[in-house]
Design a protein around this motif. Structure first.
Motif, mmCIF file in Angstrom:
data_model
loop_
_atom_site.group_PDB
_atom_site.id
_atom_site.type_symbol
_atom_site.label_atom_id
_atom_site.label_comp_id
_atom_site.label_asym_id
_atom_site.label_seq_id
_atom_site.Cartn_x
_atom_site.Cartn_y
_atom_site.Cartn_z
ATOM 1 N N LEU A 1 -3.131 -0.428 -6.633
ATOM 2 C CA LEU A 1 -3.449 0.039 -5.281
ATOM 3 C C LEU A 1 -4.854 -0.389 -4.883
ATOM 4 O O LEU A 1 -5.099 -0.798 -3.729
ATOM 5 C CB LEU A 1 -3.317 1.564 -5.217
ATOM 6 N N SER B 1 0.096 6.419 -13.884
ATOM 7 C CA SER B 1 -0.603 6.657 -12.623
ATOM 8 C C SER B 1 -1.863 5.806 -12.533
ATOM 9 O O SER B 1 -2.180 5.242 -11.469
ATOM 10 C CB SER B 1 -0.962 8.142 -12.500
ATOM 11 N N ARG C 1 -2.806 3.051 -9.755
ATOM 12 C CA ARG C 1 -4.048 3.140 -8.964
ATOM 13 C C ARG C 1 -4.801 1.807 -8.980
ATOM 14 O O ARG C 1 -5.392 1.409 -7.973
ATOM 15 C CB ARG C 1 -4.947 4.247 -9.516
ATOM 16 N N ARG D 1 0.834 -1.206 0.000
ATOM 17 C CA ARG D 1 0.000 0.000 0.000
ATOM 18 C C ARG D 1 0.872 1.261 0.000
ATOM 19 O O ARG D 1 0.635 2.179 -0.791
ATOM 20 C CB ARG D 1 -0.924 -0.008 1.209
ATOM 21 N N THR D 2 1.875 1.296 0.863
ATOM 22 C CA THR D 2 2.752 2.467 0.932
ATOM 23 C C THR D 2 3.473 2.688 -0.391
ATOM 24 O O THR D 2 3.523 3.809 -0.915
ATOM 25 C CB THR D 2 3.781 2.288 2.064
ATOM 26 N N GLU E 1 0.973 3.808 -3.165
ATOM 27 C CA GLU E 1 0.541 5.196 -2.964
ATOM 28 C C GLU E 1 1.645 6.165 -3.388
ATOM 29 O O GLU E 1 1.371 7.192 -4.035
ATOM 30 C CB GLU E 1 0.164 5.423 -1.504
ATOM 31 N N ASP E 2 2.888 5.845 -3.038
ATOM 32 C CA ASP E 2 4.008 6.697 -3.456
ATOM 33 C C ASP E 2 4.141 6.712 -4.979
ATOM 34 O O ASP E 2 4.427 7.760 -5.575
ATOM 35 C CB ASP E 2 5.312 6.206 -2.830
ATOM 36 N N VAL F 1 1.733 6.313 -7.218
ATOM 37 C CA VAL F 1 0.661 7.160 -7.743
ATOM 38 C C VAL F 1 1.009 8.636 -7.590
ATOM 39 O O VAL F 1 0.895 9.431 -8.535
ATOM 40 C CB VAL F 1 -0.672 6.847 -7.034
ATOM 41 N N ASP F 2 1.454 9.017 -6.399
ATOM 42 C CA ASP F 2 1.761 10.424 -6.134
ATOM 43 C C ASP F 2 2.896 10.921 -7.028
ATOM 44 O O ASP F 2 2.843 12.045 -7.555
ATOM 45 C CB ASP F 2 2.135 10.616 -4.666
ATOM 46 N N GLU G 1 -10.223 4.084 -5.953
ATOM 47 C CA GLU G 1 -9.007 4.021 -6.772
ATOM 48 C C GLU G 1 -9.282 3.334 -8.108
ATOM 49 O O GLU G 1 -8.792 3.768 -9.160
ATOM 50 C CB GLU G 1 -7.895 3.282 -6.016
ATOM 51 N N LEU H 1 -5.798 -2.479 -1.599
ATOM 52 C CA LEU H 1 -6.738 -1.955 -0.605
ATOM 53 C C LEU H 1 -7.874 -2.949 -0.350
ATOM 54 O O LEU H 1 -8.330 -3.124 0.788
ATOM 55 C CB LEU H 1 -7.287 -0.611 -1.072
#
Length: 564
Positions: free
Chosen positions: A434, A427, A431, A408-409, A412-413, A415-416, A450, A438
Motif C-alpha cells: 500500500l 498485514s 501495508r 489502493r482500494t 486498504e481492504d 490491510v483492514d 504505511e 500511495l
C-alpha cells in the motif's frame, strides 16, 4: 468392539476407563492361556493407545487370521479395516491401506447391512478425501453415517458427518460443510462414542476445516477440546496433532516463540508415536523460518518434511522471497497439477503464489487468470483472511497494470481484513505494498506512514529481512535518490510503469523480449528491488512519466535500434 460377557470383561472395562497398561496386562494374561481373536482385538487397542505400533499390527493381524479361521467375516472385516487405518497412521502407507480395505470389502459385501460396512465406508471415504475425490468421499461418508444411525453406533454417525463436512469445505462449499461438522461435533460432545478416539477425530476434522478457511479463532477453540481429550486419555498422538494446530494459529497471530515451541514439540511427539505425520509440523517450522528470513534453515526443514503439497508451497514462497519468481511459479503450477479442480481451498494458496510470481515476471494476463480464480474461492469461503489474501494479490496485480487507484482500494481492504483476523505479518506486507501504491499516487506522507507501520510490525516480529525491505520503501519515499539506471533502462522502466508486459515493451522499443527481460533483471538488481511492481513504482516516484515516452523507431529512422 465390546465383547459379550466372559473372562475378558475386565480387560474391556479397563479400556473403557482409559487404563491402557492395565488393560494390556489383562489381555496378555488371557492370551497366555489360549489364543482368542477378541482378546487379541482388545490387546490391539491397548497397544494403539500406548503408541506401540509393532504390537498393534501383530495383535490385529493375528486376530484377523483367527476370525477368518472361525468363519466370522464381520470380525475379520473389522480387523482388516483397522489395519488399513493403522497403515496410514503409523506408516503413511496408502497403497497397503487400500489393500486391507479391499480385503474387508470382499468380506462384508455378501453380508446383510451391518456396522462393519459403515466402518469400512468411513475409512474408504477418508482415503478418497485424501486423494481429492470429493464425490466418492461424500458418498462413503453418507453411508457411514447411515449405518451409524441404523445400528445406533454414534461413532459412525459423527465420523460420517464430519468426513462429509470436511470434504465439502475443501471444495469451498463452506456453509454446507460447516453445518455437517457442527452436527457431528454436537454428537461427539454427547459422549456416546464406543471408541474414544472417534470423538477426537471428529473434532480434528472440524479444526482442519477451520484452518483451511483460516478461521483461526474457531480452530483454537476446538484445539482446546482436543487438548482436554489428549490429557484425559494420555494420547501422545492427539497431543501432537493439537500442538501442530495450536502452533499454526500462533504462527498466524505473530506469536512466533510460542509457535516454535509448539511445532517443535509436535514434530517430536509425532516422530515418537506416528512418524508418518511428522512432516506437517516440520513444514510449519520451515514456514516460520522463512518468515524470519532464515532461508537456509527453512530449506533444510523442507528437505526433512518430504514432498507434500504444504512443503512445495512453502518452497514456492521461499523462492518468491529470494527473487526467484520463475521457480516460484513452477512450484505453484506443479502443486496445482497435484490438486483436483474442485479442491478449491487447497488450491487457493498456490494460486496466491502464482499471482505474485507471474506479476513479478510480467505475465500480467496469466496473473489475472489466477487472481480471478483466487477471488472466486475467497468469495465462496467468505472468511476475512481468505478475502484479504485475494485482495492483496489483486492489488499487487492492479498496481503492476498501472491501476493505482484500484490497487489502493484493494490493498486498504487487505490491510483492514488482516487486522480484523489478527494476522500481523500478512498485514505488514500488505501495508508495504500500500505504501508503494500511495507513493505512486503522489501521496508521500501517507506512504511513509504505511511503510513505517509495516517496518515496526515486522521488526517486532523478528522478520528482519522483510523489515529491511519495508525500511527501504520508507527511505525511498522520504528521500528519493537519483536513479542509477541507464537511459535505455529508464525507457524500459517508463513503459513498465504503464503496465506493459515484456512482449509489449519489446514491440514498443523494437528489441527482443529477451533483451527486455535482461533490462528488467538489471533494473531490479541495481535498485535492490524484488518485483516488477516495485520497479514500476520507483519509476513513478522518480518522475519518469513526466518525460516524453520513448519514441518507437520506424524503418526509415536513422540509428533505429535492431532486435537483439
Amino acid at each position: 468392539m465390546t465383547p459379550s460377557d466372559g473372562a475378558q470383561h475386565a480387560g474391556w472395562a479397563a479400556l473403557a476407563e482409559g487404563r491402557w497398561s492395565h488393560a494390556r496386562r489383562l489381555f496378555e494374561d488371557e492370551l497366555a492361556a489360549a489364543p482368542d481373536p477378541r482378546a487379541l482385538e482388545g490387546l490391539s487397542w491397548a497397544a494403539w493407545w500406548l503408541d506401540d505400533g509393532p504390537a498393534v499390527f501383530g495383535a490385529r493381524e493375528a486376530a484377523y487370521g483367527l476370525y477368518r479361521a472361525a468363519g466370522d467375516p464381520r470380525g475379520a472385516a473389522r480387523m482388516a479395516t483397522w489395519l488399513a487405518a493403522d497403515q496410514l497412521d503409523f506408516h503413511g502407507a496408502s497403497a497397503v491401506a487400500s489393500g486391507w480395505l479391499r480385503r474387508a470389502r470382499r468380506l462384508v459385501d455378501p453380508l446383510e447391512p451391518c456396522a462393519e460396512q459403515g466402518w469400512l465406508a468411513f475409512h474408504e471415504g477418508y482415503l478418497a478425501h485424501r486423494a481429492g475425490d470429493t464425490a466418492a468421499a461424500c458418498a462413503a461418508a453418507r453411508l457411514a453415517a447411515d449405518r451409524g444411525r441404523g445400528f445406533a453406533v454414534a461413532d459412525l454417525e459423527m465420523l460420517g458427518l464430519a468426513l462429509e463436512g470436511a470434504a465439502l469445505v475443501a471444495a469451498a462449499e463452506v456453509e454446507e460443510g460447516m453445518l455437517r461438522l457442527d452436527e457431528a461435533t454436537a454428537t461427539a460432545l454427547e459422549g456416546r462414542a464406543e471408541i474414544p478416539i472417534s470423538s477426537a477425530w471428529t473434532c480434528c476434522f472440524l479444526v482442519t476445516s477451520c484452518t483451511a478457511v483460516r478461521d483461526t479463532d474457531r480452530a483454537y477453540a476446538w484445539c482446546d477440546r482436543i487438548g482436554e481429550f489428549a490429557t484425559r486419555y494420555g494420547s501422545r498422538y492427539m497431543l501432537a496433532f493439537c500442538r501442530a494446530e495450536y502452533g499454526l494459529v500462533e504462527l498466524w497471530r505473530g506469536r512466533w516463540d510460542e509457535a516454535e515451541a509448539l511445532l517443535t514439540a509436535s514434530s517430536e511427539d509425532f516422530a515418537a508415536s506416528r512418524p508418518a505425520w511428522a512432516g506437517a509440523p516440520l513444514t510449519q517450522l520451515a514456514e516460520l523460518r522463512r518468515r524470519q528470513g532464515r532461508s537456509e534453515e527453512a530449506a533444510r526443514l523442507l528437505d526433512r518434511a518430504g514432498a507434500s503439497v504444504g512443503a512445495q508451497l512453502c518452497g514456492a514462497r521461499l523462492a518468491l522471497d529470494e527473487g526467484e519468481s520463475r521457480r516460484a511459479v513452477h512450484l505453484a503450477e506443479r502443486t496445482l497439477r497435484r490438486l483436483p479442480d474442485d479442491r478449491r481451498l487447497q488450491r487457493a494458496p498456490a494460486e496466491e503464489v502464482l499471482v505474485h510470481g507471474l506479476t513479478a515476471l510480467g505475465d500480467l494476463q496469466g496473473a489475472k487468470t489466477a487472481s480471478a480464480e483466487l477471488q472466486r474461492t475467497a468469495a465462496a469461503a467468505g472468511t476475512p483472511a481468505l478475502r484479504a489474501s485475494a485482495d492483496l494479490a489483486a492489488g499487487v496485480l492492479a498496481a503492476a497494470n498501472g491501476g493505482h487507484e484500484r490497487a489502493r482500494t484493494l490493498l486498504e481492504d487487505a490491510v483492514d481484513r488482516y487486522d480484523t483476523c489478527r494476522a500481523p505479518y500478512e498485514s505488514a506486507l500488505a501495508r508495504r505494498e500500500l505504501a508503494v501504491t500511495l507513493a505512486a499516487l503522489g501521496l508521500p506522507d501517507a506512504a511513509a506512514r504505511e511503510a513505517e507501520a509495516s517496518l515496526d510490525v515486522l521488526s517486532g516480529l523478528g522478520a528482519l529481512r522483510q523489515a529491511e525491505r519495508s525500511r527501504r520503501v520508507r527511505e525511498s519515499v522520504l528521500r528519493p535518490a537519483r536513479s542509477p539506471v541507464t537511459r535505455r533502462e529508464r525507457d524500459v522502466l517508463q513503459l513498465l510503469a504503464k503496465g506493459l508486459t515484456n512482449r509489449q515493451i519489446a514491440d514498443q522499443l523494437v528489441v527482443s523480449e529477451h533483451t527486455v527481460h535482461r533490462h528488467v533483471t538489471n533494473i531490479l538488481r541495481k535498485l535492490d528491488l524484488h518485483s516488477r511492481t516495485a520497479a514500476a513504482t520507483h519509476a513513478l516516484r522518480a518522475g519518469l512519466l513526466d518525460e516524453p515516452p520513448p519514441k518507437m523507431a520506424g524503418p526509415g529512422d536513422a540509428g533505429a535500434p535492431t532486435r537483439a
